[in-house]
Design a protein around this motif. Sequence first.
Motif, PDB file in Angstrom:
ATOM      1  N   UNK A  97      68.090  12.658   1.430  1.00  0.00           N
ATOM      2  CA  UNK A  97      68.290  11.218   1.255  1.00  0.00           C
ATOM      3  C   UNK A  97      66.985  10.426   1.222  1.00  0.00           C
ATOM      4  N   UNK A  98      65.889  11.031   1.658  1.00  0.00           N
ATOM      5  CA  UNK A  98      64.598  10.341   1.599  1.00  0.00           C
ATOM      6  C   UNK A  98      63.479  11.368   1.589  1.00  0.00           C
ATOM      7  N   UNK A  99      62.496  11.170   0.710  1.00  0.00           N
ATOM      8  CA  UNK A  99      61.322  12.040   0.642  1.00  0.00           C
ATOM      9  C   UNK A  99      60.191  11.403   1.432  1.00  0.00           C
ATOM     10  N   UNK A 100      59.506  12.222   2.225  1.00  0.00           N
ATOM     11  CA  UNK A 100      58.351  11.772   2.999  1.00  0.00           C
ATOM     12  C   UNK A 100      57.134  12.503   2.418  1.00  0.00           C
ATOM     13  N   UNK A 101      56.230  11.777   1.745  1.00  0.00           N
ATOM     14  CA  UNK A 101      55.136  12.424   1.010  1.00  0.00           C
ATOM     15  C   UNK A 101      53.989  12.920   1.886  1.00  0.00           C
ATOM     16  N   UNK A 102      54.270  13.900   2.719  1.00  0.00           N
ATOM     17  CA  UNK A 102      53.233  14.530   3.536  1.00  0.00           C
ATOM     18  C   UNK A 102      52.673  15.710   2.765  1.00  0.00           C
ATOM     19  N   UNK A 103      51.455  16.112   3.064  1.00  0.00           N
ATOM     20  CA  UNK A 103      50.856  17.257   2.402  1.00  0.00           C
ATOM     21  C   UNK A 103      49.813  16.849   1.385  1.00  0.00           C
ATOM     22  N   UNK A 160      49.076  11.209  -0.056  1.00  0.00           N
ATOM     23  CA  UNK A 160      49.822  10.076  -0.599  1.00  0.00           C
ATOM     24  C   UNK A 160      50.713   9.387   0.425  1.00  0.00           C
ATOM     25  N   UNK A 161      50.608   9.782   1.700  1.00  0.00           N
ATOM     26  CA  UNK A 161      51.502   9.223   2.718  1.00  0.00           C
ATOM     27  C   UNK A 161      51.248   7.737   2.991  1.00  0.00           C
ATOM     28  N   UNK A 162      50.092   7.203   2.567  1.00  0.00           N
ATOM     29  CA  UNK A 162      49.818   5.770   2.716  1.00  0.00           C
ATOM     30  C   UNK A 162      50.349   4.970   1.516  1.00  0.00           C
ATOM     31  N   UNK A 163      50.834   5.675   0.477  1.00  0.00           N
ATOM     32  CA  UNK A 163      51.377   5.002  -0.689  1.00  0.00           C
ATOM     33  C   UNK A 163      50.362   4.708  -1.777  1.00  0.00           C
ATOM     34  N   UNK A 164      49.091   5.053  -1.528  1.00  0.00           N
ATOM     35  CA  UNK A 164      48.054   4.867  -2.539  1.00  0.00           C
ATOM     36  C   UNK A 164      46.854   5.747  -2.204  1.00  0.00           C
ATOM     37  N   UNK A 176      51.189  26.952   0.780  1.00  0.00           N
ATOM     38  CA  UNK A 176      52.455  26.371   0.318  1.00  0.00           C
ATOM     39  C   UNK A 176      52.568  24.891   0.667  1.00  0.00           C
ATOM     40  N   UNK A 177      53.227  24.158  -0.208  1.00  0.00           N
ATOM     41  CA  UNK A 177      53.512  22.742   0.039  1.00  0.00           C
ATOM     42  C   UNK A 177      54.869  22.657   0.722  1.00  0.00           C
ATOM     43  N   UNK A 178      54.951  21.869   1.761  1.00  0.00           N
ATOM     44  CA  UNK A 178      56.217  21.658   2.458  1.00  0.00           C
ATOM     45  C   UNK A 178      56.759  20.294   2.059  1.00  0.00           C
ATOM     46  N   UNK A 179      57.817  20.302   1.247  1.00  0.00           N
ATOM     47  CA  UNK A 179      58.483  19.072   0.836  1.00  0.00           C
ATOM     48  C   UNK A 179      59.278  18.580   2.043  1.00  0.00           C
ATOM     49  N   UNK A 180      58.968  17.379   2.526  1.00  0.00           N
ATOM     50  CA  UNK A 180      59.565  16.852   3.744  1.00  0.00           C
ATOM     51  C   UNK A 180      60.608  15.791   3.394  1.00  0.00           C
ATOM     52  N   UNK A 181      61.811  15.983   3.942  1.00  0.00           N
ATOM     53  CA  UNK A 181      62.930  15.101   3.629  1.00  0.00           C
ATOM     54  C   UNK A 181      63.712  14.727   4.885  1.00  0.00           C
ATOM     55  N   UNK A 182      64.428  13.602   4.772  1.00  0.00           N
ATOM     56  CA  UNK A 182      65.518  13.322   5.697  1.00  0.00           C
ATOM     57  C   UNK A 182      66.736  13.930   5.022  1.00  0.00           C
ATOM     58  N   UNK A 183      67.584  14.619   5.802  1.00  0.00           N
ATOM     59  CA  UNK A 183      68.706  15.355   5.235  1.00  0.00           C
ATOM     60  C   UNK A 183      70.025  14.878   5.836  1.00  0.00           C
TER      61      UNK A 183
END
Length: 160
Positions: free
Chosen positions: A108-114, A132-136, A25-32
């Motif tokens: 309020x913010x997505x953190x692209x981990x996984x 994708x956590x480095x942005x590229x 499973x993918x864990x969508x990581x957010x600030x809430x």
Amino acid sequence: MYSLNLTADLQGVTNLRPTDTEETPFWYTFKVQCTSCRETHPKPVGVSRFDKNEMSGSRGEANFVWKCKNCKRESSASILAAPAAYEQSEPAKSKPIITFDCRGLEFIEFIPEGEWLAEGIDSNTKFTGIELNEGEWFDYDEKANDEVSIKDLKWEIKRA
């Protein structure tokens, strides 16, 4: 309802999507943030579409249940469907990846981990383990004899 939208410059690849199966499973990581008192949770939270949590005082379930430490209200979020693939386009366009039904909270913010997956446009080469956590992301497609990349990522949480 909220959607997580992505805009990205895909070169040589298409069908970008999270690795999201019951086995992995993918864990969508957010600030809430609580919509009642506007308190922001101090740590990022993970939401999986395969994780089911009971809501207190209800017969229902949600993928994520959170009790605000400030106002003590319970909130929930449910993922409505499997993630959609982001396809290569010129110019890059904002597209929804996944949609959430949020009750009493806001992401309020997505953190692209996984890990993510993509395919070579011309070669159909399968690229796995994309981070994708480095942005590229950069790689080389042996079948197409060309460099492939994912750049200029922009994540946006929109009211659907």
